[in-house]
Design a protein around this motif. Sequence first.
Motif, mmCIF file in Angstrom:
data_model
loop_
_atom_site.group_PDB
_atom_site.id
_atom_site.type_symbol
_atom_site.label_atom_id
_atom_site.label_comp_id
_atom_site.label_asym_id
_atom_site.label_seq_id
_atom_site.Cartn_x
_atom_site.Cartn_y
_atom_site.Cartn_z
ATOM 1 N N ASP A 61 51.581 78.334 78.222
ATOM 2 C CA ASP A 61 50.327 78.303 77.473
ATOM 3 C C ASP A 61 49.997 76.880 77.050
ATOM 4 O O ASP A 61 50.142 76.499 75.884
ATOM 5 N N PRO A 62 49.535 76.049 78.004
ATOM 6 C CA PRO A 62 49.252 74.662 77.668
ATOM 7 C C PRO A 62 48.112 74.487 76.674
ATOM 8 O O PRO A 62 47.921 73.394 76.137
ATOM 9 N N SER A 63 47.347 75.554 76.402
ATOM 10 C CA SER A 63 46.290 75.428 75.398
ATOM 11 C C SER A 63 46.871 75.099 74.024
ATOM 12 O O SER A 63 46.159 74.591 73.144
ATOM 13 N N LEU A 64 48.164 75.360 73.819
ATOM 14 C CA LEU A 64 48.813 75.002 72.553
ATOM 15 C C LEU A 64 48.780 73.494 72.323
ATOM 16 O O LEU A 64 48.854 73.037 71.179
ATOM 17 N N LEU A 65 48.674 72.742 73.406
ATOM 18 C CA LEU A 65 48.603 71.282 73.294
ATOM 19 C C LEU A 65 47.291 70.835 72.667
ATOM 20 O O LEU A 65 47.152 69.691 72.241
ATOM 21 N N GLU A 66 46.314 71.721 72.622
ATOM 22 C CA GLU A 66 45.034 71.413 71.996
ATOM 23 C C GLU A 66 45.047 71.753 70.508
ATOM 24 O O GLU A 66 44.104 71.416 69.790
ATOM 25 N N LYS A 67 46.073 72.441 70.060
ATOM 26 C CA LYS A 67 46.082 72.964 68.696
ATOM 27 C C LYS A 67 47.297 72.440 67.938
ATOM 28 O O LYS A 67 47.319 71.309 67.462
ATOM 29 N N GLU A 68 48.340 73.277 67.855
ATOM 30 C CA GLU A 68 49.517 72.950 67.055
ATOM 31 C C GLU A 68 50.186 71.643 67.470
ATOM 32 O O GLU A 68 50.746 70.925 66.640
ATOM 33 N N TYR A 69 50.139 71.331 68.773
ATOM 34 C CA TYR A 69 50.913 70.191 69.268
ATOM 35 C C TYR A 69 50.042 69.040 69.757
ATOM 36 O O TYR A 69 50.511 68.165 70.482
ATOM 37 N N ALA A 70 48.783 69.000 69.326
ATOM 38 C CA ALA A 70 47.880 67.948 69.798
ATOM 39 C C ALA A 70 48.389 66.557 69.437
ATOM 40 O O ALA A 70 48.336 65.632 70.249
ATOM 41 N N PHE A 71 48.917 66.415 68.216
ATOM 42 C CA PHE A 71 49.424 65.102 67.796
ATOM 43 C C PHE A 71 50.821 64.850 68.352
ATOM 44 O O PHE A 71 51.176 63.701 68.646
ATOM 45 N N ASP A 72 51.595 65.920 68.510
ATOM 46 C CA ASP A 72 52.942 65.757 69.069
ATOM 47 C C ASP A 72 52.890 65.181 70.480
ATOM 48 O O ASP A 72 53.811 64.467 70.887
ATOM 49 N N THR A 73 51.829 65.479 71.224
ATOM 50 C CA THR A 73 51.697 64.892 72.561
ATOM 51 C C THR A 73 51.562 63.384 72.474
ATOM 52 O O THR A 73 52.069 62.654 73.327
ATOM 53 N N ALA A 74 50.872 62.909 71.432
ATOM 54 C CA ALA A 74 50.712 61.466 71.251
ATOM 55 C C ALA A 74 52.034 60.816 70.856
ATOM 56 O O ALA A 74 52.386 59.743 71.362
ATOM 57 N N ILE A 75 52.769 61.473 69.964
ATOM 58 C CA ILE A 75 54.107 60.995 69.580
ATOM 59 C C ILE A 75 54.994 60.898 70.818
ATOM 60 O O ILE A 75 55.693 59.895 71.048
ATOM 61 N N TRP A 76 54.964 61.947 71.625
ATOM 62 C CA TRP A 76 55.786 61.982 72.842
ATOM 63 C C TRP A 76 55.405 60.857 73.790
ATOM 64 O O TRP A 76 56.268 60.171 74.347
ATOM 65 N N PHE A 77 54.104 60.650 73.974
ATOM 66 C CA PHE A 77 53.641 59.612 74.894
ATOM 67 C C PHE A 77 54.116 58.237 74.438
ATOM 68 O O PHE A 77 54.588 57.428 75.237
ATOM 69 N N PHE A 78 53.993 57.954 73.149
ATOM 70 C CA PHE A 78 54.441 56.658 72.621
ATOM 71 C C PHE A 78 55.951 56.496 72.793
ATOM 72 O O PHE A 78 56.431 55.434 73.196
ATOM 73 N N ASN A 79 56.695 57.549 72.501
ATOM 74 C CA ASN A 79 58.149 57.491 72.688
ATOM 75 C C ASN A 79 58.511 57.280 74.147
ATOM 76 O O ASN A 79 59.361 56.458 74.494
ATOM 77 N N ASN A 80 57.865 58.045 75.001
ATOM 78 C CA ASN A 80 58.215 58.072 76.423
ATOM 79 C C ASN A 80 57.858 56.773 77.137
ATOM 80 O O ASN A 80 58.427 56.463 78.187
ATOM 81 N N ASN A 81 56.918 56.034 76.577
ATOM 82 C CA ASN A 81 56.457 54.802 77.224
ATOM 83 C C ASN A 81 56.837 53.535 76.464
ATOM 84 O O ASN A 81 56.307 52.457 76.752
ATOM 85 N N GLY A 82 57.767 53.670 75.527
ATOM 86 C CA GLY A 82 58.258 52.504 74.803
ATOM 87 C C GLY A 82 57.228 51.839 73.905
ATOM 88 O O GLY A 82 57.356 50.647 73.583
ATOM 89 N N LEU A 83 56.212 52.598 73.484
ATOM 90 C CA LEU A 83 55.127 51.981 72.727
ATOM 91 C C LEU A 83 55.471 51.782 71.250
ATOM 92 O O LEU A 83 54.913 50.892 70.607
ATOM 93 N N PHE A 84 56.362 52.596 70.708
ATOM 94 C CA PHE A 84 56.775 52.363 69.323
ATOM 95 C C PHE A 84 57.553 51.049 69.220
ATOM 96 O O PHE A 84 57.405 50.293 68.248
ATOM 97 N N LYS A 85 58.380 50.789 70.213
ATOM 98 C CA LYS A 85 59.115 49.518 70.239
ATOM 99 C C LYS A 85 58.146 48.350 70.289
ATOM 100 O O LYS A 85 58.299 47.348 69.571
ATOM 101 N N LEU A 86 57.134 48.482 71.136
ATOM 102 C CA LEU A 86 56.126 47.437 71.251
ATOM 103 C C LEU A 86 55.344 47.304 69.945
ATOM 104 O O LEU A 86 55.040 46.186 69.493
ATOM 105 N N ALA A 87 55.043 48.440 69.304
ATOM 106 C CA ALA A 87 54.282 48.433 68.047
ATOM 107 C C ALA A 87 54.999 47.652 66.953
ATOM 108 O O ALA A 87 54.353 47.024 66.103
#
Length: 204
Positions: free
Chosen positions: A140-166
């Motif tokens: 049910d990927p529609s959950l990514l639009e609701k409960e986990y919309a921000f978690d996807t952004a957290i994951w993306f930053f973690n997965n791409n080393g962006l927090f380290k860069l930040a």
Amino acid sequence: MSEALKLLQDKCGCKPDGSFGPNTARAIVQHYDLSPEEGAHLLGQVVHESGTFKYVKENLNYSVEAMMKVWPSRFPTEESAEPYARNPKALAEKVYVGRMGNENPSMASLYIGRGFLQLTGYNNTKAFAADMGKPEVINDPSLLEKEYAFDTAIWFFNNNGLFKLAREGVNDEVIKKITKRVNGGYTGLDHRNKETKKIYQWLR
């Protein structure tokens, strides 16, 4: 504002009024245990990409002209684009099948961009589900639009080393580097710059 922002506010312990400002920014940063620099860069990019938390699902309702501009090799002529104009499902099945783990047309239209930073494709959805302990999003990927919309952004930053860069600081150079990794280019750089620096002032 989307319901996703209200859900995020509720999760972070602030009033779920659907309005993004200093109180919500601070609550998000505290809930996710982010530094002011990490929070500013993440929220600045999210604000731009989501239209200030409004958009949580990829809009594939393209005109013929827009498709030819975005995918010139796939749609070199008006005739080639016409069958997919204003037809999001058909367009997703055309441009996303055989990519990002989408093995068939139904997967291509199911795993379109969702969340505040547009998590796209079966492979990314599967990786997010595994890394974040959210196996339910695969079916049910529609959950990514609701409960986990921000978690996807957290994951993306973690997965791409962006927090380290930040953590290198909130300045033009770092914002430009992060924008390139988020956007693939520098679209909206001025707005991302403005929002990131404004949010940083809220968080300091």
